[in-house]
Design an enzyme around this catalytic site. Structure first.
Site, PDB file in Angstrom:
ATOM      1  N   THR A 221       6.601   4.469   3.499  1.00  0.00           N
ATOM      2  CA  THR A 221       6.643   3.531   2.380  1.00  0.00           C
ATOM      3  C   THR A 221       7.833   3.796   1.465  1.00  0.00           C
ATOM      4  O   THR A 221       8.348   2.872   0.822  1.00  0.00           O
ATOM      5  CB  THR A 221       5.335   3.556   1.569  1.00  0.00           C
ATOM      6  OG1 THR A 221       5.154   4.841   0.966  1.00  0.00           O
ATOM      7  CG2 THR A 221       4.146   3.230   2.446  1.00  0.00           C
ATOM      8  N   TYR A 252       4.140  -2.444 -12.284  1.00  0.00           N
ATOM      9  CA  TYR A 252       3.865  -1.330 -11.369  1.00  0.00           C
ATOM     10  C   TYR A 252       5.115  -0.531 -11.029  1.00  0.00           C
ATOM     11  O   TYR A 252       5.084   0.702 -10.997  1.00  0.00           O
ATOM     12  CB  TYR A 252       3.238  -1.922 -10.102  1.00  0.00           C
ATOM     13  CG  TYR A 252       3.076  -0.998  -8.929  1.00  0.00           C
ATOM     14  CD1 TYR A 252       2.129   0.024  -8.949  1.00  0.00           C
ATOM     15  CD2 TYR A 252       3.839  -1.168  -7.771  1.00  0.00           C
ATOM     16  CE1 TYR A 252       1.958   0.849  -7.852  1.00  0.00           C
ATOM     17  CE2 TYR A 252       3.675  -0.347  -6.680  1.00  0.00           C
ATOM     18  CZ  TYR A 252       2.729   0.662  -6.720  1.00  0.00           C
ATOM     19  OH  TYR A 252       2.560   1.480  -5.634  1.00  0.00           O
ATOM     20  N   LEU A 267       6.342  -0.062  -2.222  1.00  0.00           N
ATOM     21  CA  LEU A 267       5.182  -0.949  -2.264  1.00  0.00           C
ATOM     22  C   LEU A 267       4.279  -0.534  -1.105  1.00  0.00           C
ATOM     23  O   LEU A 267       4.396  -1.047   0.003  1.00  0.00           O
ATOM     24  CB  LEU A 267       5.630  -2.404  -2.153  1.00  0.00           C
ATOM     25  CG  LEU A 267       4.579  -3.484  -2.399  1.00  0.00           C
ATOM     26  CD1 LEU A 267       3.876  -3.276  -3.730  1.00  0.00           C
ATOM     27  CD2 LEU A 267       5.224  -4.863  -2.354  1.00  0.00           C
ATOM     28  N   HIS A 268       3.374   0.387  -1.379  1.00  0.00           N
ATOM     29  CA  HIS A 268       2.693   1.121  -0.314  1.00  0.00           C
ATOM     30  C   HIS A 268       1.760   0.265   0.550  1.00  0.00           C
ATOM     31  O   HIS A 268       1.952   0.117   1.753  1.00  0.00           O
ATOM     32  CB  HIS A 268       1.885   2.278  -0.919  1.00  0.00           C
ATOM     33  CG  HIS A 268       2.664   3.186  -1.806  1.00  0.00           C
ATOM     34  ND1 HIS A 268       3.596   4.081  -1.318  1.00  0.00           N
ATOM     35  CD2 HIS A 268       2.650   3.351  -3.151  1.00  0.00           C
ATOM     36  CE1 HIS A 268       4.122   4.774  -2.318  1.00  0.00           C
ATOM     37  NE2 HIS A 268       3.571   4.341  -3.434  1.00  0.00           N
ATOM     38  N   ASP A 269       0.712  -0.263  -0.067  1.00  0.00           N
ATOM     39  CA  ASP A 269      -0.428  -0.776   0.695  1.00  0.00           C
ATOM     40  C   ASP A 269      -0.159  -2.002   1.562  1.00  0.00           C
ATOM     41  O   ASP A 269      -0.744  -2.130   2.648  1.00  0.00           O
ATOM     42  CB  ASP A 269      -1.599  -1.054  -0.248  1.00  0.00           C
ATOM     43  CG  ASP A 269      -2.133   0.213  -0.895  1.00  0.00           C
ATOM     44  OD1 ASP A 269      -1.874   1.310  -0.350  1.00  0.00           O
ATOM     45  OD2 ASP A 269      -2.790   0.120  -1.952  1.00  0.00           O
TER      46      ASP A 269
END
Length: 339
Positions: A221, A252, A267-269
């Site tokens: 990520t 964020y 932007l991980h998820d």
């Protein structure tokens, strides 16, 4: 022995002997359960999954993590309504880790978990059934290797199911999770990524459940950082979802930009959803992955036997490479489909 993979293990390969037709084949959506603790990046993952006809969201299960459970569950309802899908059932699950006190991350996500969006309170309600019981029920009635589970928060709900009913792992097609980090270290302690640190015992249970596990860690990520001009493109969509997403992302990303000194944060998820849709954009390796649960210094560390120097069995497809431009182009395309 570990293997370098040029293609991921999801098995979406075409049969070269199959006759082609001028009529595109009908899409059979892949049934998924999103287990989440929204979280702005969780919210983007939910929006992306809703926009993808290739995926069928059976339900969303909330867990305590970024903020306490009452907020994460309420945020999931808000996101579904924002996307015009109030019909997606949302279930509240565990309000704490399996064997530890809860750690939250309001300093990153704000007091609501999705600060920046300013979304109205949902008109829909949570399902009366507990998330753990609902996941158990769904897996019990599923065919072998049918359901894909997508944990994008601490894995407390999933681990509770698999610890109580270990044979249900055979009903899981794949567990595709965002969590962990090895080569870049941790983002909450020097060695631990947040989702794993919150409930390291849960992550270890999932990795040893026997279900196929694919992990998208910080190592991948952090190779796909948001650019401010991309967030501007999201806002320029002019839709309710686009404007809300841009507002969330601007709030964020400020934390990671200050923390890492970069021009944009990871932007991980949403990488979990992008992987399901286009696994060819990612590369990794089958290897053994363990979670440290004892050491006071390195609790929550994701220990990856990348070079196969132990005799511990392979239990994870650990992803380290991504086509960052492809990821952000895909995410923008998905957001553009929403109201």
């Amino acid at each position: 022995m570990t293997l370098d993979l040029d293609c991921p293990p999801t098995g979406n390969h075409q049969n070269p002997n199959k006759l082609t037709s001028s009529t595109p084949p009908a899409i059979t959506p892949r049934p998924i359960i999103i287990d989440t603790d929204p979280g702005q990046d969780d919210a983007l993952a939910i929006l992306a999954a809703i926009a993808a006809p290739e995926l069928k969201i059976l339900g969303i299960t909330a867990v305590a993590g970024n903020v306490p459970l009452d907020l994460t569950a309420n945020n999931a309802l808000k996101i579904c309504e924002l996307a015009g899908r109030p019909d997606i059932p949302v279930f509240a699950g565990r309000d704490r880790p399996l064997r530890r006190d809860l750690i939250t991350a309001e300093q990153v996500h704000g007091t609501t978990g999705i600060d920046g969006a300013d979304l109205p309170e949902p008109t829909t309600s949570l399902q009366p059934q507990n998330a753990v019981d609902w996941i158990t029920e769904q897996l019990t009635k599923a065919n072998e290797q049918e359901i894909t589970i997508c944990p994008v928060g601490p894995m407390s709900n999933i681990a509770t199911v698999l610890e109580a009913y270990p044979t249900l792992s055979s009903k899981i097609r794949e567990i595709v999770c965002m969590g962990g980090g090895f080569f870049v270290g941790g983002n909450t302690t020097p060695t631990a990524e947040f989702n794993v640190l919150v409930d390291p015992e849960a992550a270890q249970i999932v990795l040893h459940s026997g279900a196929p596990v694919t992990m998208l860690p910080l190592d991948v990520t952090h190779k796909a950082l948001m650019a401010h001009h991309w967030i501007s493109k999201v806002r320029t969509l002019g839709t309710h979802c686009g404007i809300a997403a841009a507002n969330m992302l601007e709030f964020y990303e400020r934390f990671d930009m200050e923390k890492y000194g970069t021009s944009g944060g990871p932007l991980h998820d949403p990488n979990v959803i992008a992987y399901l849709l286009h696994p060819e954009m990612y590369k990794g390796r089958y290897c053994n992955v363990e979670i440290e649960t004892i050491s006071p210094l390195t609790t929550g560390m994701t220990v990856v036997d990348w070079w196969g120097v132990t005799d511990r069995p392979v239990n994870c497809y650990y992803i380290t490479e991504v086509d960052a431009d492809g990821f952000y182009n895909l995410l923008l395309e998905l957001l553009a489909r929403l109201p």
